[in-house]
Design an enzyme around this catalytic site. Sequence first.
Site, PDB file in Angstrom:
ATOM      1  N   TYR A 145       0.855  -1.192   0.000  1.00 42.75           N
ATOM      2  CA  TYR A 145       0.000   0.000   0.000  1.00 42.75           C
ATOM      3  C   TYR A 145       0.887   1.236   0.000  1.00 42.75           C
ATOM      4  O   TYR A 145       1.862   1.312   0.755  1.00 42.75           O
ATOM      5  CB  TYR A 145      -0.884   0.010   1.249  1.00 42.75           C
ATOM      6  CG  TYR A 145      -1.783   1.215   1.380  1.00 42.75           C
ATOM      7  CD1 TYR A 145      -2.779   1.477   0.438  1.00 42.75           C
ATOM      8  CD2 TYR A 145      -1.648   2.099   2.455  1.00 42.75           C
ATOM      9  CE1 TYR A 145      -3.611   2.581   0.568  1.00 42.75           C
ATOM     10  CE2 TYR A 145      -2.487   3.205   2.590  1.00 42.75           C
ATOM     11  CZ  TYR A 145      -3.465   3.442   1.645  1.00 42.75           C
ATOM     12  OH  TYR A 145      -4.290   4.533   1.774  1.00 42.75           O
ATOM     13  N   ASP A 240       9.270   2.931   0.082  1.00 42.14           N
ATOM     14  CA  ASP A 240       8.207   3.585   0.841  1.00 42.14           C
ATOM     15  C   ASP A 240       8.416   3.213   2.307  1.00 42.14           C
ATOM     16  O   ASP A 240       8.062   2.114   2.746  1.00 42.14           O
ATOM     17  CB  ASP A 240       6.843   3.128   0.329  1.00 42.14           C
ATOM     18  CG  ASP A 240       5.702   3.833   1.055  1.00 42.14           C
ATOM     19  OD1 ASP A 240       5.979   4.488   2.087  1.00 42.14           O
ATOM     20  OD2 ASP A 240       4.550   3.731   0.606  1.00 42.14           O
ATOM     21  N   LYS A 268       4.146   9.085   9.243  1.00 39.99           N
ATOM     22  CA  LYS A 268       3.916   8.511  10.579  1.00 39.99           C
ATOM     23  C   LYS A 268       4.888   9.041  11.639  1.00 39.99           C
ATOM     24  O   LYS A 268       4.670  10.116  12.171  1.00 39.99           O
ATOM     25  CB  LYS A 268       3.918   6.983  10.491  1.00 39.99           C
ATOM     26  CG  LYS A 268       2.867   6.493   9.447  1.00 39.99           C
ATOM     27  CD  LYS A 268       2.454   5.083   9.604  1.00 39.99           C
ATOM     28  CE  LYS A 268       1.604   4.584   8.447  1.00 39.99           C
ATOM     29  NZ  LYS A 268       0.198   4.455   8.711  1.00 39.99           N
TER      30      LYS A 268
HETATM   31  C1  LIG Z   1       3.669   2.140   3.432  1.00 37.67           C
HETATM   32  C2  LIG Z   1       2.652   3.237   3.395  1.00 37.67           C
HETATM   33  N1  LIG Z   1       2.730   4.192   2.455  1.00 37.67           N
HETATM   34  C3  LIG Z   1       1.864   5.209   2.395  1.00 37.67           C
HETATM   35  C4  LIG Z   1       0.838   5.302   3.288  1.00 37.67           C
HETATM   36  C5  LIG Z   1      -0.137   6.436   3.206  1.00 37.67           C
HETATM   37  O1  LIG Z   1       0.046   7.293   4.282  1.00 37.67           O
HETATM   38  P1  LIG Z   1      -1.134   8.255   4.778  1.00 37.67           P
HETATM   39  O2  LIG Z   1      -2.163   7.380   5.396  1.00 37.67           O
HETATM   40  O3  LIG Z   1      -0.458   9.181   5.731  1.00 37.67           O
HETATM   41  O4  LIG Z   1      -1.650   8.960   3.573  1.00 37.67           O
HETATM   42  C6  LIG Z   1       0.697   4.335   4.278  1.00 37.67           C
HETATM   43  C7  LIG Z   1      -0.404   4.404   5.251  1.00 37.67           C
HETATM   44  O5  LIG Z   1      -0.625   3.550   6.062  1.00 37.67           O
HETATM   45  C8  LIG Z   1       1.632   3.270   4.344  1.00 37.67           C
HETATM   46  O6  LIG Z   1       1.539   2.308   5.262  1.00 37.67           O
END
Ligand SMILES: Cc1ncc(COP(=O)(O)O)c(C=O)c1O
Length: 434
Positions: A145, A240, A268
Amino acid sequence: MLKDTKSKEIFEHACEVMPGGVNSPVRAYRAVGLTPRFIDHARGSKIYDVDGNEYIDYIGSWGPMILGHARREVVDAVCRAAERGTSYGAPTLAEVELAEMIIEAVPCADMVRLVNSGTEAVMSAVRAARGYTGRELIVKFEGCYHGHSDGLLVKAGSGLLTENVPDSAGVPAAFAASTLTANYNDEDSVRDIFEACGNKIAALIVEPVAANMGVVPPKLGFLQFLRKITRDYGTVLIFDEVITGFRLSYGGASQYYGVTPDMATLGKIIGGGMPLAAYCGKKEIMSMVSPTGPVYQAGTLSGNPAAVAAGLATLKLLKANPSVYAAIDQKGAGLADALTTAIEKYHIPATLNRVGSLLSVFFTDQTVETYADVTTTDLELFKRYFAKMLDQGIYIAPSQFEAVFVGAEHSDADLAATKKAINKAMMELSAEGL
Ligand SMILES: Cc1ncc(COP(=O)(O)O)c(C=O)c1O
């Protein structure tokens, strides 16, 4: 059963004014068939709902709260910043300081751009990679994700898996068409794509530890393989690290595994629980971003002073206490042991994955190394396990496809209580029939 009268009342009304009663789908507890707990406050390792129940929190706001809730230093920093103004729409010294801390910690970071969410960070990093390479295609992995921007909602893990929606409606086919998907931990699937169209691929994006299909660690050599093939084809490798950044180690997964991508996305933890995220990378790529380069990206609230203050306070605490990483790893190991012991003792068809303070129990009798393995899990069994844990005051994600987040504030007493709850839940599952 723990009381949930007030949560139920609020939820009923919430459903009339917000889709599904929530502002992010997994919060709605649909996959576990229960009412979401409406939270009143949180402190340290504990979270408290409006019915007065106390839980040991292993969600930690889905990752940010590595130092626990309402940490004094972080709250004070936010208050001090807010007293001076909640937003200026102009640069501040604190933003530069946060950028410097990120550059010092994250191996690929020569330059940083602060944004407001992980979604925005990834979307912008991909745009920068496209601008830099002049190519359009991107590669992502099934079950990973990367936020909810159009091009990345393809085979996109947790929320969509939980809601049982394979892909989102509302994404133009043309957007999704420029996203190619490979299988996580399957080198051949990546090689096939690169052999077919490698010189058209702008970026390959990966969660270095997949944590949005439950926790699935990279196989030995997988990240090194991704580094090599992307370098061979002139493709930008993006880690990511929205979950893994400042969690697996101070330098994130990149430092933990010793593999340096071209770009990384963070979120986060770097916001200390406030809306803040970042993308960073090599100077030649980051220089493509507006106003120095032609890749446009902007934000009214980017680098927001209260959020930056929370992030700075959090990173300073982590930097000053490097032993935190060994400590949370050990706590994670303790929980993993308790789970494995209970799984074996009660003959539960389940398996455990863990990397440091991230772990998942998968209700399947096979090892879980790929997205295909994840899909063999017994969701009914998870649902029953979840209800039993919640009822014992253990707050884990209401989804088979999310991680358990262990943090610095989980005390020996919390861990002992959690282990006891695990044993009881597994014993009851076994007694009731699997
Ligand atoms: C690996 C990863 N990338 C991107 C995101 C997206 O972040 P946000 O929820 O702050 O938009 C998340 C959210 O859980 C994530 O776990």
